[in-house]
Design an enzyme around this catalytic site. Structure first.
Site, PDB file in Angstrom:
ATOM      1  N   LYS A 178      -3.892  16.759   8.042  1.00 53.85           N
ATOM      2  CA  LYS A 178      -4.460  17.306   6.805  1.00 53.85           C
ATOM      3  C   LYS A 178      -3.794  18.642   6.530  1.00 53.85           C
ATOM      4  O   LYS A 178      -3.973  19.603   7.272  1.00 53.85           O
ATOM      5  CB  LYS A 178      -5.972  17.475   6.915  1.00 53.85           C
ATOM      6  CG  LYS A 178      -6.587  17.816   5.567  1.00 53.85           C
ATOM      7  CD  LYS A 178      -8.082  17.850   5.599  1.00 53.85           C
ATOM      8  CE  LYS A 178      -8.639  17.937   4.183  1.00 53.85           C
ATOM      9  NZ  LYS A 178      -7.954  18.871   3.302  1.00 53.85           N
ATOM     10  N   GLU A 201       1.168  17.732  -1.312  1.00 55.87           N
ATOM     11  CA  GLU A 201       0.609  19.059  -1.080  1.00 55.87           C
ATOM     12  C   GLU A 201       1.736  20.084  -1.181  1.00 55.87           C
ATOM     13  O   GLU A 201       2.780  19.932  -0.543  1.00 55.87           O
ATOM     14  CB  GLU A 201      -0.027  19.122   0.312  1.00 55.87           C
ATOM     15  CG  GLU A 201      -1.031  20.224   0.492  1.00 55.87           C
ATOM     16  CD  GLU A 201      -2.452  19.795   0.130  1.00 55.87           C
ATOM     17  OE1 GLU A 201      -3.343  20.638   0.268  1.00 55.87           O
ATOM     18  OE2 GLU A 201      -2.652  18.651  -0.290  1.00 55.87           O
ATOM     19  N   GLU A 226      -5.656  22.057   9.935  1.00 56.58           N
ATOM     20  CA  GLU A 226      -6.959  21.940   9.276  1.00 56.58           C
ATOM     21  C   GLU A 226      -7.739  20.717   9.733  1.00 56.58           C
ATOM     22  O   GLU A 226      -8.960  20.715   9.731  1.00 56.58           O
ATOM     23  CB  GLU A 226      -6.762  21.897   7.761  1.00 56.58           C
ATOM     24  CG  GLU A 226      -8.057  22.113   6.995  1.00 56.58           C
ATOM     25  CD  GLU A 226      -7.849  22.129   5.491  1.00 56.58           C
ATOM     26  OE1 GLU A 226      -8.821  22.412   4.783  1.00 56.58           O
ATOM     27  OE2 GLU A 226      -6.732  21.850   5.022  1.00 56.58           O
TER      28      GLU A 226
END
Length: 912
Positions: A279, A337, A433
């Site tokens: 993540k 991302e 994370e």
């Protein structure tokens, strides 16, 4: 309801919005809000909508291709969906001051104070925190009884405010607001304020309103995030969209991952294989590419193409990735991302650090990197309905990855809960994370959460997080349902008091406003209500030290309570006195069992901050019962480590030879990897034969980690610096000798801080013991180490040796990691070459004395440039822009203060 008289002035040039009074819309909104029955609320909206459509059909009866729609009304009903078009830059305080000025209210008068202190309870408790309602009662005796504006005119004035706010024309913003105020009734202004603040308080969801407007409205909005397109394309409720699909250069709501219990993973995946991804902690972004034209959209549909580059000639990303796309790729849409990448450490920065990827400066030393995990279109072929496994195959053929610029998020295929647990533990070790679990069969559903995508963070798993006991020292009045009570709290840690005394000074560290139920908040409010005092910025309490974040009220520490806070990590922040704060804090519980003076101290929070680079998840999850290692194995007694030569002057204890199975009794090992001769399973079986116990994840009771070869998991354990990692050869020697063989430097892959300190006392820099005898083999190993160390040591090698033998805490090594260039000063040059050379030599020797590497010319690789004045600042910055690794420009005071303090000072304070 739209009045019938509006139809009297029908014209082909008119729109419905230009004919409908704004008051009609406000009346409908008031009916929706006041209706106590939730099922009844949508009826008022439907009546207004039906009326609008009926009027629209009459107005445009003989026209084709009509662009007139319900959009002018819908954007006022759902202003939160028009954040870019309706960005007013206006909050309650600004409105309060504007009303006070325009209505010429006495600044210390009752009504002016009502507006300014709208969150403080006064009179009706229901009004507290509702600025629009309070303003209504102040305006009612001073405004028109009936407004004069149509819905179109209101839209035009609000657009004017938004446009002038974007170009910082405050005078024009004020002018448009004045027009709205002078031509509206108090009733209309109440709803205008709610539209400007984007807080309608209707008690009905946007999904409900969308579904009444058109059955396809929710889906179309999710894939376009364009309210105007929804209203125009679906104006006729009898016409349905056959296939709403993702389109090029039109932002869509991304698919999201839902929170899941890690115990439920196999069930959620129907006991089939699944993907595990890291993540990432960046900004969710989608890239739309068509030839040389690029667009970048955020999760909420904001356009960041100007920042990242709308063409290969501009922006912080596009020029570096344009040529990475394969020649046959004309257009594509990628989901991923946006991350900040540090080329020096070759690692991604966490979002909690002090930077904003959307506004990152060129000279920050970081570079923009787009990490792609999905593809939605390639060469006009829509892929959302393809399975994830197929999309992954296609994604691999779209571009050639560039490290630190354009990367594909790595994924591992897994089948079991244990593999998910191991991945989560590895993420904890890597300070990441968390992890994302994805079903290979899932299709892409915009704005859907949990449709085959799940996320697991350490903070979602009980007892993996370090929890903080903080003291409430300040409060903030709430809005809406929390009106009239404290909804957010300023929390602090205590300065460490002298032994036997209670703390007297407290430093603010965070503001928290979540984690509790309404009842818990109400009970806490009752408990503290009588102790709150107004916080005066010019005369703050001397025992509560704040940064730029100030509370509205404060409480004396001895009257307050401790709250247990859970958060993701500790991050830098100049808003609080500690110079850092908590990321995603929430209240777990109120510590009724603790007195106010038992709260966390500055020393303790500093220790936590340094323990895992600020991350508050440091413990591992056990695969067997999902409880942390520290919790599970309390029954195993601690074994004192036998480091170095134990009783080496005594005769060996031969009694253990006949009791082979007991030499490792009560000793816990974690075997990571095997050797060529012995597999991991064989080593674990052998340990059990000799009385030891084996775990798969090391905890606080683990004696050491055994490694035959180094893999990524071993390297992660080494980087965590919590465990001794020992070569499997040591274990084999123990088996062969049938006794506990003492550790020697040659056995160690990595040493914990405790073991490092012990070895520093027992062995010299080459691993030769100060006390024990040696043999030919050991002596050869020592000579080999001497030969290696005889080579000219690099700065990194010296730093490694210092760290290995715990010398890195010496003040004489504070600049060890720094490569410094002293920029010549004009002032020094003017005082004579000899004096200048002497001073430069003195400064160079001083820096070298404290560990720095000082270079004679400005070249690639320099980490810091020290300047005495600003005369050549622009010239230095121009040179820096040409370097691959960006250096920091600091004043000489940084060197002086660091030497004086015996440790490196924060560079941000000395940046030039």
């Amino acid at each position: 309801m739209i009045p019938d008289h509006a139809s009297d002035s029908i014209s082909s040039q008119l729109t419905v919005a230009s004919q409908v009074p704004f008051e009609d819309l406000c009346t409908t909104l008031e009916q929706i809000q006041k209706c106590k029955s939730r099922p009844q609320k949508p009826k008022y909206f439907k009546d207004f909508l039906d009326s609008w459509r009926k009027f629209h059909d009459a107005l445009h009866e003989n026209e084709k291709d009509v662009t007139d729609s319900f959009y002018p009304a819908m954007r006022l009903i759902l202003p939160q969906l028009e954040r870019e078009r309706m960005a007013y830059g206006i909050k309650e305080t600004m409105l309060a001051k504007l009303y006070i000025e325009l209505l010429n209210l006495p600044k210390d008068g009752k009504d002016a104070l009502k507006l300014l202190n709208y969150r403080a309870p006064a009179g009706s408790q229901d009004d507290a925190g509702d600025f629009a309602r309070i303003a209504y009662f102040v305006l009612k005796p001073r405004c028109l009884k009936k407004g004069q504006l149509t819905i179109q005119q209101v839209n035009d004035l609000l657009d004017s405010i938004a446009n002038n706010n974007a170009i910082k024309r405050k005078d024009m913003v004020k002018k448009s607001l004045l027009q709205l105020i002078t031509q509206s009734s108090a009733f209309e202004q109440k709803w205008l304020i709610r539209m400007i603040l984007k807080d309608m308080k209707l008690g009905v969801s946007q999904q409900t309103l969308f579904s009444i407007f058109h059955p396809d409205a929710v889906e179309l909005y999710n894939v376009t995030t364009d309210l105007e397109k929804v209203c125009r394309q679906l104006h006729d409720p009898t016409i349905f969209l056959g296939d709403v699909s993702i389109t090029l250069f039109s932002p869509f709501k991304p698919m999201l991952a839902a929170i899941v219990n890690i115990r439920e993973i196999e069930k959620q995946m129907n006991n089939q294989s699944f993907y595990i991804e890291t993540k990432l902690d960046g900004e969710r972004m989608q890239m739309h590419k068509d030839g040389d034209v690029y667009k970048y959209f955020s999760r909420n549909g904001y356009d960041y193409s100007q920042q990242f580059g709308s063409s290969p000639c501009e922006g912080s990303l596009t020029p570096f990735v344009h040529k990475a796309f394969k020649n046959d790729i004309q257009n594509c849409i990628l989901d991923g991302e946006m991350m900040a990448y540090d080329p020096t450490t070759q690692a991604f920065m966490q979002k909690g650090s002090k930077f904003d990827i959307k506004r990152m400066a060129d000279d920050s030393g970081l570079q923009t990197c787009f990490c792609v995990f999905d593809v939605l279109m390639v060469n006009n072929q829509k892929l959302a309905r393809e399975m994830l496994s197929k999309r992954y195959e296609i994604l691999a053929s779209v571009f050639t990855p560039i490290a630190g610029r354009l990367q594909i998020v790595l994924k591992n295929q897994a089948n079991t809960q244990k593999e998910a647990v191991d991945a989560l533990n590895e993420a904890i070790d890597n300070r990441e994370e968390g992890i994302v679990i994805k079903n290979p069969l899932s299709v892409y559903k915009p704005d859907k959460r949990g449709e085959g995508w799940f996320k697991i963070k350490p903070e979602y798993v009980n007892e993996l997080m370090d929890e903080l006991d903080l003291l409430i020292v300040g409060g903030y009045w709430g809005k809406g349902l929390r009106g009239g009570m404290m909804s957010h709290f300023l929390c602090a840690v205590a300065e460490t008091p002298p032994p036997g005394e209670k703390p007297s000074v407290f430093h603010s560290i965070c503001r928290v406003g979540s984690g509790y139920s309404m009842k818990e908040l109400y009970d806490l409010g009752l408990k503290l209500a009588k102790y709150w005092k107004p916080y005066h910025r010019r005369d703050p309490p001397p025992n509560i030290l704040c940064g730029t974040e100030k509370p509205e009220v404060f409480i004396e520490p001895y009257n307050s309570v401790i709250v247990q806070i859970k958060a993701a990590e500790i991050v830098s922040s100049d808003m609080y006195r500690t110079d850092y704060t908590l990321r995603f804090p929430r209240i777990e519980r109120i510590r009724e069992d603790k007195e106010w003076h038992d709260c966390m101290t500055l020393d303790l929070i500093e220790q936590l901050r340094g323990k895992a680079s600020g991350k508050l998840a440091t413990r591992h999850l056990d695969v067997d019962d999902n409880e942390p290692q520290e919790k599970k194995r309390k029954t195993i007694s601690k074994v004192k480590k036998k480091i170095g030569l134990v009783d080496h002057f005594k005769a060996p204890d031969l009694s253990s030879i006949s009791r082979v199975s007991s030499i490792f009794e009560d000793v816990e090992f974690c075997v990571m990897t095997g050797t060529r001769s012995y597999s991991k399973n064989e080593l674990e079986s052998k340990i059990a034969e000799y009385g030891g116990s084996v775990v798969q994840n090391p905890g606080s009771d683990t004696y050491c980690v055994i490694a035959g070869t180094e893999n990524i998991r071993v390297k992660n354990l080494i980087s965590s610096d919590k465990h001794d990692v020992v070569k499997a050869e040591w274990l084999l020697q123990c088996f062969e000798a049938k006794r506990f063989v003492p550790w020697q430097p040659g056995f160690m892959i990595h040493m914990s801080p405790e073991t490092k300190q012990h070895f520093a006392y027992e062995y010299d820099a080459y691993g030769d013991s100060y006390t024990s005898d040696t043999d030919i083999t050991q002596l050869k190993e020592v000579f080999l180490r001497i030969n290696d160390l005889q080579k000219e040591p690099s700065q990194d090698m010296i730093a490694d040796i210092e760290a290995r033998y715990s010398w890195d805490s010496s003040p004489l090594s504070i600049f060890r990691q720094c490569i410094i260039y002293l920029y010549p000063s004009d002032e020094l040059n003017s005082s004579g070459a000899k004096i200048y050379q002497r001073k430069l030599l003195t400064e160079t020797l001083m820096l070298r004395f404290y560990g720095a590497k000082v270079i004679s010319q400005l070249e690639e690789g320099v980490s810091h440039v020290i300047v005495g004045d600003h005369a050549h600042l622009e010239e230095i910055k121009a040179i820096r822009r040409q370097f691959k690794r960006k250096f920091k420009i600091l004043s000489q005071q940084w060197v002086k203060d660091s030497i004086k303090a015996g440790k490196l000072q924060k560079e941000n304070v000395y940046l030039i």
